[in-house]
Design an enzyme around this catalytic site. Structure first.
Site, PDB file in Angstrom:
ATOM      1  N   SER A  28      52.678  46.151  38.312  1.00  0.00           N
ATOM      2  CA  SER A  28      51.288  45.885  37.959  1.00  0.00           C
ATOM      3  C   SER A  28      50.606  47.188  37.583  1.00  0.00           C
ATOM      4  O   SER A  28      51.012  48.269  38.026  1.00  0.00           O
ATOM      5  CB  SER A  28      50.558  45.253  39.149  1.00  0.00           C
ATOM      6  OG  SER A  28      49.169  45.166  38.915  1.00  0.00           O
ATOM      7  N   TYR A  42      47.546  45.232  48.251  1.00  0.00           N
ATOM      8  CA  TYR A  42      48.267  44.811  47.043  1.00  0.00           C
ATOM      9  C   TYR A  42      48.670  46.018  46.203  1.00  0.00           C
ATOM     10  O   TYR A  42      49.822  46.123  45.756  1.00  0.00           O
ATOM     11  CB  TYR A  42      47.399  43.866  46.216  1.00  0.00           C
ATOM     12  CG  TYR A  42      48.051  43.413  44.935  1.00  0.00           C
ATOM     13  CD1 TYR A  42      49.130  42.534  44.957  1.00  0.00           C
ATOM     14  CD2 TYR A  42      47.599  43.867  43.693  1.00  0.00           C
ATOM     15  CE1 TYR A  42      49.737  42.115  43.782  1.00  0.00           C
ATOM     16  CE2 TYR A  42      48.192  43.451  42.512  1.00  0.00           C
ATOM     17  CZ  TYR A  42      49.260  42.581  42.562  1.00  0.00           C
ATOM     18  OH  TYR A  42      49.866  42.175  41.388  1.00  0.00           O
TER      19      TYR A  42
END
Length: 264
Positions: free
Chosen positions: A144, A157
């Site tokens: 990501s 995250y």
């Protein structure tokens, strides 16, 4: 491109929806045999039926929660025996929850690391020896942009995705001389059900809706680069440019970008 994937064996985790399902569709169209893994076996069976009606490829589906390392060992051992070898592993399974660090509970933190990091490593470890013996293969880890730019309410995250990038970069150097490609995929926000869990209030999606990537587009970028020596796929390009600036001028970037970062 068709010749490159024709007859290749591809494992995709998190394949029941989003970019996982779209990658499966595109790879099957190009003649790849698939192993589709996810918790929802009903969705996998539906996807299998759809693809088998359109393409002459072999498709195996198995229910798998990548947080369960014992289950990973059992499932991968089984499918590897059935298909013979794996050419491409796409570690796509993952989830996130957007909370301030003081609000995240330990169970939530452990779950994100178990799925996003430990599960990814476990899946990879189970195909590495086979790939090394054959001197061929491709490991694609869906990371990501959060692994490059940390933002508020993404502490856990983002930490998992930083870990994925660290693992991927090390793995790439280990395997460079043995003919195995390793690619990190770093997308920005994608319009999938990821945010049903990550963004419970819907605030983040509302604020960045016009910038969200389509899962079909992200999947296409990944499948087009399967079995090629691609280091990273960064989407969108303008967001990746931000990560470069962040690496060079972190203090300035954090100051100027404070308003944008707090849109969650």
């Amino acid at each position: 491109m068709k010749n490159r994937l024709q007859g290749k064996n591809v494992i995709i985790t998190g394949a029941s929806g989003g970019i996982g399902a779209e990658m499966a569709r595109l790879a099957a169209r190009q003649g790849a045999n698939l192993v589709l893994l996810a918790r929802s076996v009903d969705k996998l069976q539906s996807l299998k039926t759809e693809l088998e009606q359109s393409y002459k490829v072999s498709i195996i589906v198995r229910s798998l929660d990548v947080a369960n390392t014992d289950a990973i060992t059992d499932v991968f051992t089984e499918v590897m025996a059935e298909m013979g070898h794996v050419d491409i592993l796409v570690n796509n399974a993952g989830f996130g929850v957007f909370r301030h660090a003081h609000e995240a509970n330990l169970d939530e933190i452990k779950a994100m690391f178990e799925v996003n990091v430990i599960g990814l490593m476990a899946c990879t470890s189970l195909v590495l020896l086979s790939m090394r013996r054959r001197g061929s293969g491709h490991i694609i880890n869906i990371a990501s942009q959060a692994g490059k730019i940390a933002t508020p309410k993404s502490s856990v995250y983002s930490a998992t995705k930083h870990a994925v990038l660290g693992y991927t970069n090390s793995l790439r150097m280990e395997l460079r001389e043995v003919g195995i490609f390793v690619t990190a995929v770093n997308p920005g926000p994608i319009a999938t059900n990821f945010f049903e869990i990550a963004d419970e209030q819907g605030t983040y999606v509302k604020n960045i809706k016009s910038f969200m990537l389509k899962p079909e587009y992200v999947a296409k970028q990944v499948v087009e680069r399967m079995m090629t020596n691609t280091r990273e796929i960064n989407l969108p390009r303008w967001m990746n440019a931000g990560s470069v600036i962040y690496a060079l001028f972190p203090r300035m970037f954090e100051r100027i970008g404070r308003r944008a970062f707090n849109q969650k």
